[in-house]
Motif scaffolding. Structure first.
Motif, PDB file in Angstrom:
ATOM      1  N   ASP A 250      -0.648   3.296   5.024  1.00  0.00           N
ATOM      2  CA  ASP A 250      -0.872   1.901   5.412  1.00  0.00           C
ATOM      3  C   ASP A 250      -1.815   1.305   4.372  1.00  0.00           C
ATOM      4  O   ASP A 250      -3.027   1.451   4.463  1.00  0.00           O
ATOM      5  CB  ASP A 250      -1.489   1.874   6.816  1.00  0.00           C
ATOM      6  N   ILE A 251      -1.236   0.636   3.373  1.00  0.00           N
ATOM      7  CA  ILE A 251      -2.053   0.207   2.236  1.00  0.00           C
ATOM      8  C   ILE A 251      -3.062  -0.865   2.645  1.00  0.00           C
ATOM      9  O   ILE A 251      -4.174  -0.918   2.114  1.00  0.00           O
ATOM     10  CB  ILE A 251      -1.164  -0.235   1.037  1.00  0.00           C
ATOM     11  N   GLY A 252      -2.706  -1.697   3.633  1.00  0.00           N
ATOM     12  CA  GLY A 252      -3.654  -2.702   4.119  1.00  0.00           C
ATOM     13  C   GLY A 252      -4.894  -2.071   4.728  1.00  0.00           C
ATOM     14  O   GLY A 252      -6.029  -2.509   4.495  1.00  0.00           O
ATOM     15  N   LEU A 253      -4.673  -1.009   5.489  1.00  0.00           N
ATOM     16  CA  LEU A 253      -5.792  -0.293   6.107  1.00  0.00           C
ATOM     17  C   LEU A 253      -6.643   0.417   5.043  1.00  0.00           C
ATOM     18  O   LEU A 253      -7.877   0.354   5.070  1.00  0.00           O
ATOM     19  CB  LEU A 253      -5.270   0.725   7.128  1.00  0.00           C
ATOM     20  N   ILE A 254      -5.979   1.072   4.103  1.00  0.00           N
ATOM     21  CA  ILE A 254      -6.702   1.757   3.017  1.00  0.00           C
ATOM     22  C   ILE A 254      -7.585   0.755   2.267  1.00  0.00           C
ATOM     23  O   ILE A 254      -8.748   1.023   1.962  1.00  0.00           O
ATOM     24  CB  ILE A 254      -5.715   2.451   2.049  1.00  0.00           C
ATOM     25  N   LEU A 255      -7.019  -0.416   2.007  1.00  0.00           N
ATOM     26  CA  LEU A 255      -7.739  -1.470   1.292  1.00  0.00           C
ATOM     27  C   LEU A 255      -8.965  -1.929   2.089  1.00  0.00           C
ATOM     28  O   LEU A 255     -10.058  -2.081   1.537  1.00  0.00           O
ATOM     29  CB  LEU A 255      -6.775  -2.628   1.062  1.00  0.00           C
TER      30      LEU A 255
ATOM     31  N   GLU B 248      -6.921   3.801 -11.807  1.00  0.00           N
ATOM     32  CA  GLU B 248      -6.719   2.822 -10.737  1.00  0.00           C
ATOM     33  C   GLU B 248      -7.308   3.342  -9.421  1.00  0.00           C
ATOM     34  O   GLU B 248      -7.130   4.514  -9.065  1.00  0.00           O
ATOM     35  CB  GLU B 248      -5.223   2.546 -10.529  1.00  0.00           C
ATOM     36  N   THR B 249      -7.998   2.465  -8.703  1.00  0.00           N
ATOM     37  CA  THR B 249      -8.450   2.759  -7.338  1.00  0.00           C
ATOM     38  C   THR B 249      -7.908   1.659  -6.426  1.00  0.00           C
ATOM     39  O   THR B 249      -7.298   0.695  -6.903  1.00  0.00           O
ATOM     40  CB  THR B 249      -9.985   2.781  -7.231  1.00  0.00           C
ATOM     41  N   ALA B 250      -8.169   1.787  -5.127  1.00  0.00           N
ATOM     42  CA  ALA B 250      -7.720   0.759  -4.181  1.00  0.00           C
ATOM     43  C   ALA B 250      -8.262  -0.620  -4.549  1.00  0.00           C
ATOM     44  O   ALA B 250      -7.619  -1.630  -4.293  1.00  0.00           O
ATOM     45  CB  ALA B 250      -8.133   1.139  -2.762  1.00  0.00           C
ATOM     46  N   LEU B 251      -9.442  -0.652  -5.183  1.00  0.00           N
ATOM     47  CA  LEU B 251     -10.074  -1.930  -5.532  1.00  0.00           C
ATOM     48  C   LEU B 251      -9.934  -2.266  -7.012  1.00  0.00           C
ATOM     49  O   LEU B 251     -10.662  -3.099  -7.542  1.00  0.00           O
ATOM     50  CB  LEU B 251     -11.558  -1.909  -5.129  1.00  0.00           C
ATOM     51  N   GLY B 252      -8.983  -1.597  -7.692  1.00  0.00           N
ATOM     52  CA  GLY B 252      -8.753  -1.906  -9.100  1.00  0.00           C
ATOM     53  C   GLY B 252      -9.255  -0.802 -10.013  1.00  0.00           C
ATOM     54  O   GLY B 252      -9.823   0.195  -9.555  1.00  0.00           O
ATOM     55  N   PRO B 253      -9.050  -0.956 -11.329  1.00  0.00           N
ATOM     56  CA  PRO B 253      -9.403   0.113 -12.265  1.00  0.00           C
ATOM     57  C   PRO B 253     -10.911   0.282 -12.415  1.00  0.00           C
ATOM     58  O   PRO B 253     -11.650  -0.697 -12.366  1.00  0.00           O
ATOM     59  CB  PRO B 253      -8.776  -0.343 -13.583  1.00  0.00           C
TER      60      PRO B 253
ATOM     61  N   GLN C 151       3.451  -1.424 -10.805  1.00  0.00           N
ATOM     62  CA  GLN C 151       3.416  -2.799 -10.263  1.00  0.00           C
ATOM     63  C   GLN C 151       2.498  -2.911  -9.052  1.00  0.00           C
ATOM     64  O   GLN C 151       1.951  -3.984  -8.791  1.00  0.00           O
ATOM     65  CB  GLN C 151       4.824  -3.242  -9.869  1.00  0.00           C
ATOM     66  N   GLY C 152       2.365  -1.820  -8.293  1.00  0.00           N
ATOM     67  CA  GLY C 152       1.542  -1.853  -7.089  1.00  0.00           C
ATOM     68  C   GLY C 152       2.371  -1.570  -5.850  1.00  0.00           C
ATOM     69  O   GLY C 152       3.606  -1.657  -5.871  1.00  0.00           O
ATOM     70  N   ILE C 153       1.682  -1.246  -4.779  1.00  0.00           N
ATOM     71  CA  ILE C 153       2.324  -0.826  -3.527  1.00  0.00           C
ATOM     72  C   ILE C 153       2.598  -2.060  -2.672  1.00  0.00           C
ATOM     73  O   ILE C 153       1.671  -2.795  -2.320  1.00  0.00           O
ATOM     74  CB  ILE C 153       1.415   0.168  -2.781  1.00  0.00           C
ATOM     75  N   GLY C 154       3.876  -2.282  -2.336  1.00  0.00           N
ATOM     76  CA  GLY C 154       4.249  -3.449  -1.541  1.00  0.00           C
ATOM     77  C   GLY C 154       3.786  -4.719  -2.228  1.00  0.00           C
ATOM     78  O   GLY C 154       3.986  -4.913  -3.423  1.00  0.00           O
ATOM     79  N   GLU C 155       3.142  -5.585  -1.449  1.00  0.00           N
ATOM     80  CA  GLU C 155       2.613  -6.848  -2.000  1.00  0.00           C
ATOM     81  C   GLU C 155       1.111  -6.762  -2.253  1.00  0.00           C
ATOM     82  O   GLU C 155       0.464  -7.764  -2.533  1.00  0.00           O
ATOM     83  CB  GLU C 155       2.886  -7.997  -1.004  1.00  0.00           C
ATOM     84  N   SER C 156       0.548  -5.555  -2.131  1.00  0.00           N
ATOM     85  CA  SER C 156      -0.916  -5.408  -2.136  1.00  0.00           C
ATOM     86  C   SER C 156      -1.552  -5.545  -3.510  1.00  0.00           C
ATOM     87  O   SER C 156      -2.733  -5.862  -3.634  1.00  0.00           O
ATOM     88  CB  SER C 156      -1.305  -4.030  -1.567  1.00  0.00           C
ATOM     89  N   GLY C 157      -0.775  -5.247  -4.555  1.00  0.00           N
ATOM     90  CA  GLY C 157      -1.355  -5.191  -5.897  1.00  0.00           C
ATOM     91  C   GLY C 157      -2.095  -3.895  -6.178  1.00  0.00           C
ATOM     92  O   GLY C 157      -2.524  -3.643  -7.303  1.00  0.00           O
ATOM     93  N   VAL C 158      -2.243  -3.039  -5.153  1.00  0.00           N
ATOM     94  CA  VAL C 158      -2.937  -1.753  -5.337  1.00  0.00           C
ATOM     95  C   VAL C 158      -1.991  -0.782  -6.033  1.00  0.00           C
ATOM     96  O   VAL C 158      -0.877  -0.542  -5.567  1.00  0.00           O
ATOM     97  CB  VAL C 158      -3.385  -1.160  -3.979  1.00  0.00           C
ATOM     98  N   LYS C 159      -2.449  -0.207  -7.138  1.00  0.00           N
ATOM     99  CA  LYS C 159      -1.609   0.714  -7.910  1.00  0.00           C
ATOM    100  C   LYS C 159      -1.958   2.163  -7.590  1.00  0.00           C
ATOM    101  O   LYS C 159      -3.141   2.530  -7.568  1.00  0.00           O
ATOM    102  CB  LYS C 159      -1.789   0.459  -9.411  1.00  0.00           C
ATOM    103  N   ALA C 160      -0.933   2.958  -7.362  1.00  0.00           N
ATOM    104  CA  ALA C 160      -1.129   4.394  -7.160  1.00  0.00           C
ATOM    105  C   ALA C 160      -1.523   5.034  -8.487  1.00  0.00           C
ATOM    106  O   ALA C 160      -1.091   4.601  -9.548  1.00  0.00           O
ATOM    107  CB  ALA C 160       0.151   5.030  -6.629  1.00  0.00           C
ATOM    108  N   ALA C 161      -2.346   6.100  -8.409  1.00  0.00           N
ATOM    109  CA  ALA C 161      -2.797   6.782  -9.630  1.00  0.00           C
ATOM    110  C   ALA C 161      -2.458   8.266  -9.614  1.00  0.00           C
ATOM    111  O   ALA C 161      -2.902   9.019 -10.479  1.00  0.00           O
ATOM    112  CB  ALA C 161      -4.301   6.590  -9.813  1.00  0.00           C
ATOM    113  N   ILE C 162      -1.657   8.681  -8.620  1.00  0.00           N
ATOM    114  CA  ILE C 162      -1.289  10.091  -8.501  1.00  0.00           C
ATOM    115  C   ILE C 162      -0.012  10.171  -7.667  1.00  0.00           C
ATOM    116  O   ILE C 162       0.256   9.279  -6.849  1.00  0.00           O
ATOM    117  CB  ILE C 162      -2.457  10.900  -7.864  1.00  0.00           C
TER     118      ILE C 162
END
Length: 315
Positions: free
Chosen positions: A76-81, A6-11, A123-134
């Protein structure tokens, strides 16, 4: 079937990770400060700085960074995204807690905290859908306080539930990597799924060999932070361990950031001139080659080890 991560933009397929910096940050900040004093927070400017730094990194051949920013480092997952969307460098995102846990973590038990980490991963971080991988956790000069022990054990349980690796922050001078390994082992974690971070701050070869002999990878991941260990010494230790056959157990990084509310860009340049994303590419790799480290060993530490860490799931 190709293994993905998983990355910020998906697998993406792990084969696409390429040269990877395993311990960096995009932005670190003090949670709550910018929300209450928004004049301290120029988001468009931060995005511009980050976009430029990621472009420079891609130009040097780095293809992935692992952003180990946790909730207490102001994740800040929005900023990372937004940074990831502007970047050709893949960004892998972390869950977990550093060594300044909010009061919440003092009063909620190990399994509850583990569930939070598992949620970020599955499930993902907050409402972002971004999944942590570590999973990130930390032990610093205060050692294993009750709350830090809770977080280490929660990290271990989340690791076992999901298969993703753990990456730690340590105070290498106090050999706290050994304490972390002992707690993870008690919890039944396969120590080969653990990266003991900031090990490059130490020139105690016996300590470093021990961490690797027990199965973990060590993070030689603070290049540019001279105050912990001078660059020449870091290079010497790394070259020596490569010569002893340990290249398969080390990863490289800087622990740098695009922007932090602790140190302005100007102050970074003045006080820590080598502490930036390009130091390994520009200065350290040539120094390692000069010290006898082979191209294959460099590829091992930058490409094959990170890939193997993200490919080894459960089992």
């Amino acid at each position: 079937m190709a293994t993905t991560v998983e990355t910020a933009l998906g697998p993406i397929p792990t084969a696409e990770l390429g040269p990877t910096l395993m311990h960096e940050h995009i932005v670190t900040r003090s949670p709550g400060v910018q929300e209450n004093w928004p004049h301290l927070w120029d988001r468009p400017e931060i995005l511009k700085i980050a976009e430029r730094k990621m472009t420079d990194l891609h130009g040097r051949g780095i293809r992935t960074i692992v952003d180990l920013t946790t909730v207490d480092l102001g994740r800040d997952i929005g900023l990372i995204l937004d940074v990831a969307r502007r970047s050709r460098v893949h960004v892998i995102v972390a869950t977990g807690v550093w060594w300044m846990p909010q009061r919440y973590f003092n009063v909620h038990g190990v399994d509850h905290v583990a569930e939070l980490f598992v949620r970020d991963i599955t499930q993902g971080i907050g409402e972002s859908g971004v999944k942590a991988a570590i999973i990130k956790c930390a032990t610093d000069t205060a050692g294993v306080t009750p709350v830090i022990e809770n977080i280490l054990r929660a990290s271990a349980r989340a690791q076992k539930a999901t298969g993703v690796p753990i990456s730690t922050h340590t105070w290498a001078a106090g050999r706290v990597g050994e304490t972390q390994q002992a707690i993870f082992a008690q919890e039944g974690v396969d120590l080969s799924r653990v990266i003991i971070g900031h090990s490059g701050d130490s020139d105690d070869l016996k300590y470093l060999r021990g961490l690797m002999e027990r199965g973990s990878t060590i993070g030689m991941d603070r290049f540019g932070l001279e105050n912990f260990l001078p660059t020449s010494k870091r290079v010497e230790v790394l070259a020596r361990l490569c010569a002893e056959g340990y290249a398969g157990k080390m990863v490289l990084s800087h622990d740098a950031n695009c922007w932090s509310d602790m140190l302005s860009e100007e102050n970074k340049r003045r006080t820590r001139p080598q502490w930036h994303y390009n130091h390994i590419s520009d200065d350290i790799l040539p120094a390692l080659r000069k010290a006898g480290v082979s191209e294959d060993q460099i590829d091992q530490m930058l490409v094959r080890n990170p890939r193997a860490i993200f490919e080894a799931r459960k089992g």
